[in-house]
Design an enzyme around this catalytic site. Structure first.
Site, PDB file in Angstrom:
ATOM      1  CB  ALA A  21       1.093  -7.482   2.253  1.00 48.68           C
ATOM      2  CE  LYS A  60       0.745   1.524   4.387  1.00 50.35           C
ATOM      3  NZ  LYS A  60       1.514   2.732   4.640  1.00 50.35           N
ATOM      4  N   GLY A 108       9.643  -0.630   4.799  1.00 52.15           N
ATOM      5  CA  GLY A 108       9.722   0.455   3.819  1.00 52.15           C
ATOM      6  C   GLY A 108       8.570   1.433   3.856  1.00 52.15           C
ATOM      7  N   GLY A 160       4.412  -4.206   3.976  1.00 54.60           N
ATOM      8  CA  GLY A 160       4.729  -5.569   3.542  1.00 54.60           C
ATOM      9  C   GLY A 160       4.388  -6.599   4.611  1.00 54.60           C
ATOM     10  CG  ASP A 215      -0.777  -0.004   7.873  1.00 57.65           C
ATOM     11  OD1 ASP A 215      -1.569   0.895   8.206  1.00 57.65           O
ATOM     12  OD2 ASP A 215       0.452   0.174   7.739  1.00 57.65           O
ATOM     13  N   PRO A 250       9.118  -4.076  -0.361  1.00 57.57           N
ATOM     14  CG  PRO A 250       9.792  -1.979  -1.137  1.00 57.57           C
ATOM     15  CD  PRO A 250       8.686  -2.988  -1.257  1.00 57.57           C
TER      16      PRO A 250
HETATM   17  O1  C5P Z   1      -0.596  -1.145  14.323  1.00 57.18           O
HETATM   18  P1  C5P Z   1       0.844  -1.439  14.062  1.00 57.18           P
HETATM   19  O2  C5P Z   1       1.335  -2.625  14.836  1.00 57.18           O
HETATM   20  O3  C5P Z   1       1.185  -1.516  12.620  1.00 57.18           O
HETATM   21  O4  C5P Z   1       1.629  -0.179  14.615  1.00 57.18           O
HETATM   22  C1  C5P Z   1       3.031  -0.198  14.786  1.00 57.18           C
HETATM   23  C2  C5P Z   1       3.420   1.000  15.616  1.00 57.18           C
HETATM   24  O5  C5P Z   1       3.206   2.194  14.863  1.00 57.18           O
HETATM   25  C3  C5P Z   1       2.606   1.177  16.880  1.00 57.18           C
HETATM   26  O6  C5P Z   1       3.155   0.459  17.944  1.00 57.18           O
HETATM   27  C4  C5P Z   1       2.724   2.674  17.099  1.00 57.18           C
HETATM   28  O7  C5P Z   1       3.973   3.008  17.656  1.00 57.18           O
HETATM   29  C5  C5P Z   1       2.716   3.228  15.692  1.00 57.18           C
HETATM   30  N1  C5P Z   1       1.373   3.624  15.229  1.00 57.18           N
HETATM   31  C6  C5P Z   1       0.781   4.748  15.777  1.00 57.18           C
HETATM   32  N2  C5P Z   1      -0.453   5.146  15.349  1.00 57.18           N
HETATM   33  C7  C5P Z   1      -1.095   4.461  14.376  1.00 57.18           C
HETATM   34  C8  C5P Z   1      -0.500   3.306  13.801  1.00 57.18           C
HETATM   35  C9  C5P Z   1       0.745   2.925  14.254  1.00 57.18           C
HETATM   36  O8  C5P Z   1       1.344   5.408  16.665  1.00 57.18           O
HETATM   37  N3  C5P Z   1      -2.298   4.871  13.958  1.00 57.18           N
END
Ligand code: C5P
Length: 315
Positions: free
Chosen positions: A120, A22, A113, A117, A152, A110
């Site tokens: 996905a 994405k 990146g 990924g 995501d 990547p």
């Molecule tokens: O949800 P995900 O595990 O992908 O998020 C990884 C990190 O990115 C979270 O621990 C947080 O530090 C940050 N994050 C955030 N706000 C979001 C999505 C992600 O602060 N809306």
């Protein structure tokens, strides 16, 4: 994970699921919520860079990852600490049973990146394991499990173009009849850690609003199907933080625009940079110019589908 062979798996052979990378056409970020996540108003867009994940029925559990030549694998998590393992454990718990299988992940997106990924792979694992073991998980349940795995991951299931709210997991599909062409430039060297980019965002924007502004301008540009309008509307609140952590990204962005791209932006939390082109030929032209100074340059188009089954072997 170990245990008995899954019910129904004997009827099917290997299942291969493809999931797309994405980019964020718009990424509006607010100040952190009490749970530490940042409120987002984002427009996700799935592009034609894919990871393929194959589950082969087996009595034990194993995950192996292979990366395409253009993918730097230095940032891959160690074995056993993979989002695919977490996806399988969550799906197994949801159904109250063990899941087994041999999983092969072919990565072309990547790593670390800013193109989701890992998300996905998680989405592909949910769909592939569901089909391989004939679990019949509802779409709503798959989306809820996906949201537990990462902000995501729900988008990686649905694909296309979609508005993301909450921490990115609350999705509304966006009608997108455009055919947008992108030049994708993964950064050489280390990726960026998403939490580190959000932390730098907090430092740079202590007055960020509790709720980011709506994405109206971007959505109108998508509906116009006009690449110049979309180029002008692309927006990423995390870009200054990513460029602050990786100042070389400013050079990459300038190089893409000097090569004739309509506009360049950092993808999500970076460090991959994406450039919008007028059409496929223009994208190839921009990519050709960027290849002189960048080891990896990929042309992709969007929107494309979310995680979907590409082959099911019968046994
Ligand atoms: O949800 P995900 O595990 O992908 O998020 C990884 C990190 O990115 C979270 O621990 C947080 O530090 C940050 N994050 C955030 N706000 C979001 C999505 C992600 O602060 N809306």
């Amino acid at each position: 994970m170990s245990g008995a062979a899954p019910r129904g798996a004997a009827a099917r052979g290997a299942v291969t699921v493809r999931a797309a990378a994405k980019i964020n056409l718009h990424l509006g970020v607010g100040r952190p919520r009490p749970d530490g996540f940042h409120p987002l108003v984002t427009v996700f867009h799935a592009v034609s860079l894919y990871d393929d994940l194959t589950v082969t029925p087996a009595l034990d559990w194993r995950v192996e990852t292979h990366v395409a030549r253009h993918v730097d694998d230095a940032a891959l998590p160690p074995d056993g600490d993979n989002i695919v393992d977490r996806a399988a454990a969550l799906l197994a718990r949801h159904h109250g049973r063990d899941l087994t299988g041999h999983v092969r992940v072919e990565k072309a997106i990547p790593v670390a990146g800013g193109m989701a990924g890992g998300s996905a792979d998680a989405a592909a694992a949910l769909v592939a394991l569901d089909r391989a073991a004939d679990l019949g998980t509802s779409d709503d349940d798959l989306l809820a499990l996906a949201a537990e795995l990462g902000s995501d991951v729900p988008f990686a299931l649905v694909g296309g173009t979609a508005l993301g709210e909450g921490r990115g997991e609350r999705l509304t599909p966006v009608a997108d009849d455009g055919s947008w062409w992108w030049v994708v430039v993964p950064a050489a060297g280390d990726g960026l850690s998403t939490p580190a980019v959000y932390r730098r965002f907090d430092e740079l924007h202590p007055d960020a609003p509790a709720q980011p502004a709506p994405a109206g301008v971007l959505l109108e540009a998508v509906h116009s199907r006009d690449p110049d309008r979309l180029a002008a509307a692309l927006h990423n609140d995390l870009q200054p933080a990513a460029v602050d952590l990786r100042p070389d990204l400013a050079d990459t962005l300038a190089a893409g625009e000097a090569a004739g791209a309509l506009r360049g932006v950092v993808s999500g939390s970076g460090p991959t940079c994406v450039f919008l082109a007028r059409d496929a030929d223009h994208a190839r032209e921009v990519a050709g110019a960027l290849r002189d100074d960048h080891p990896t340059v990929v042309v992709a188009h969007g929107p494309v589908a979310g995680a979907h089954v590409v082959t099911v072997e019968t046994r």
